[in-house]
Scaffold this motif. Structure first.
Motif, mmCIF file in Angstrom:
data_model
loop_
_atom_site.group_PDB
_atom_site.id
_atom_site.type_symbol
_atom_site.label_atom_id
_atom_site.label_comp_id
_atom_site.label_asym_id
_atom_site.label_seq_id
_atom_site.Cartn_x
_atom_site.Cartn_y
_atom_site.Cartn_z
ATOM 1 N N ASN A 133 0.939 -1.383 -0.066
ATOM 2 C CA ASN A 133 0.090 -0.138 0.024
ATOM 3 C C ASN A 133 0.920 1.222 0.040
ATOM 4 O O ASN A 133 0.482 2.338 -0.494
ATOM 5 N N ALA A 134 1.862 1.292 0.548
ATOM 6 C CA ALA A 134 2.835 2.391 0.830
ATOM 7 C C ALA A 134 3.885 2.324 -0.412
ATOM 8 O O ALA A 134 4.831 3.131 -0.452
ATOM 9 N N ALA A 135 3.830 1.348 -1.317
ATOM 10 C CA ALA A 135 4.877 1.253 -2.555
ATOM 11 C C ALA A 135 6.199 1.256 -2.094
ATOM 12 O O ALA A 135 7.149 1.809 -2.406
ATOM 13 N N LEU A 136 6.574 0.559 -0.867
ATOM 14 C CA LEU A 136 7.807 0.360 -0.517
ATOM 15 C C LEU A 136 8.714 -0.964 -0.793
ATOM 16 O O LEU A 136 9.616 -1.188 -0.599
ATOM 17 N N ASP A 137 7.507 -1.783 -1.669
ATOM 18 C CA ASP A 137 8.193 -3.080 -1.793
ATOM 19 C C ASP A 137 9.564 -2.963 -3.067
ATOM 20 O O ASP A 137 10.309 -3.882 -3.007
ATOM 21 N N SER A 138 9.500 -2.098 -3.459
ATOM 22 C CA SER A 138 10.690 -1.609 -4.647
ATOM 23 C C SER A 138 11.956 -1.308 -3.830
ATOM 24 O O SER A 138 13.163 -1.444 -4.442
ATOM 25 N N VAL A 139 11.841 -1.035 -2.674
ATOM 26 C CA VAL A 139 13.345 -0.599 -1.878
ATOM 27 C C VAL A 139 13.781 -1.345 -0.774
ATOM 28 O O VAL A 139 14.875 -1.387 -0.481
ATOM 29 N N LEU A 140 12.719 -2.105 -0.080
ATOM 30 C CA LEU A 140 12.881 -3.236 0.637
ATOM 31 C C LEU A 140 13.632 -4.515 0.168
ATOM 32 O O LEU A 140 13.082 -5.104 -0.721
ATOM 33 N N ASP A 141 14.611 -5.083 0.698
ATOM 34 C CA ASP A 141 15.265 -6.331 0.646
ATOM 35 C C ASP A 141 14.421 -7.432 1.119
ATOM 36 O O ASP A 141 14.307 -8.462 0.525
ATOM 37 N N ASP A 142 14.092 -7.186 2.317
ATOM 38 C CA ASP A 142 13.293 -8.206 3.252
ATOM 39 C C ASP A 142 12.382 -7.848 4.055
ATOM 40 O O ASP A 142 12.354 -6.714 4.454
ATOM 41 N N VAL A 143 11.371 -8.609 4.372
ATOM 42 C CA VAL A 143 10.591 -8.314 5.564
ATOM 43 C C VAL A 143 10.514 -9.474 6.443
ATOM 44 O O VAL A 143 10.020 -10.635 5.961
ATOM 45 N N PHE A 144 11.078 -9.326 7.609
ATOM 46 C CA PHE A 144 11.166 -10.547 8.557
ATOM 47 C C PHE A 144 9.864 -10.216 9.738
ATOM 48 O O PHE A 144 9.825 -9.286 10.344
#
Length: 220
Positions: A133-144
């Motif tokens: 929703n925040a369009a952060l998926d393109s900059v984050l490497d991982d979500v733990f």
């Protein structure tokens, strides 16, 4: 390009640090009425309390269930708020606003060569929705997510997920959180810690002080 400021990874708590936990109630403020701000505060406080108690008990349920239970308590605490708004508030929690400075800060760190990750109590589904929703998926490497371990922060094994995944010593990781108790847990584990003190709260856990205190992520 060398990592930003010598840290190989910048790891962020999600709720309250990247995402505004009070955005759900604020989005429905006109319907909820004057009890909205206090209801939102109690909703958040109970959500965290339930995570600590369940971690101590060894009785894990995922963070979404705790979010629902905490809202039910908050609605019972403020009977003037019509419980018919429950579903709308829960739906809004899946799409919380990120703080204004977040996208530019993460992009700048990414451009400087650092790994970027979220380390959160949130369930994988909650985090996926918030990040998308925040369009952060393109900059984050991982979500733990702690769901992998079936416990909650500030259990040391939660922070260890990052060092294990990245094969790093703790002091190579900069950890950012708006939650002072989370900063204490991360500091004890050995991370470099940055407390994002958005609410200008007094300090606590002074034997595990943050390395840096900032009013928002814009000064990271």
């Amino acid at each position: 390009m060398p990592p930003a400021n010598g840290y190989a990874a910048y790891v962020f708590d999600a709720y309250g640090t990247l995402f505004d936990v009070h955005a759900a109630v604020r989005r429905h403020a006109a319907d909820i009425g004057p009890d909205g701000p206090l209801l939102s505060e109690i909703w958040r406080n109970k959500q965290l309390e339930y995570s600590w108690v369940r971690a101590l008990m060894g009785a894990y349920v995922d963070f979404w269930q705790l979010t629902e239970q905490a809202l039910d308590f908050a609605l019972a605490r403020f009977p003037a708020v019509d419980p018919k708004h429950r579903d709308a508030l829960l739906e809004a929690y899946w799409k919380l606003d990120c703080y204004e400075e977040v996208p530019s800060v993460l992009k700048a760190l990414k451009d400087r060569g650092a790994k970027l990750a979220i380390l959160s109590n949130g369930s994988p589904e909650m985090l996926e929705s918030a990040v998308r929703n925040a369009a952060l998926d393109s900059v984050l490497d991982d979500v733990f997510s702690v769901d992998q371990l079936r416990t909650f922060k500030a259990t040391p094994s939660v922070y260890e997920m990052v060092t294990t995944a990245y094969r790093l010593y703790p002091d190579a990781v900069s950890f950012q959180s708006s939650n002072r108790w989370d900063i204490a847990g991360a500091k004890k584990f050995g991370f470099r810690t940055v407390w994002i003190n958005r609410a200008s709260n007094p300090d606590e856990y002074r034997d595990y002080s943050p390395n840096v205190v900032l009013p928002n992520l814009g000064q990271l």
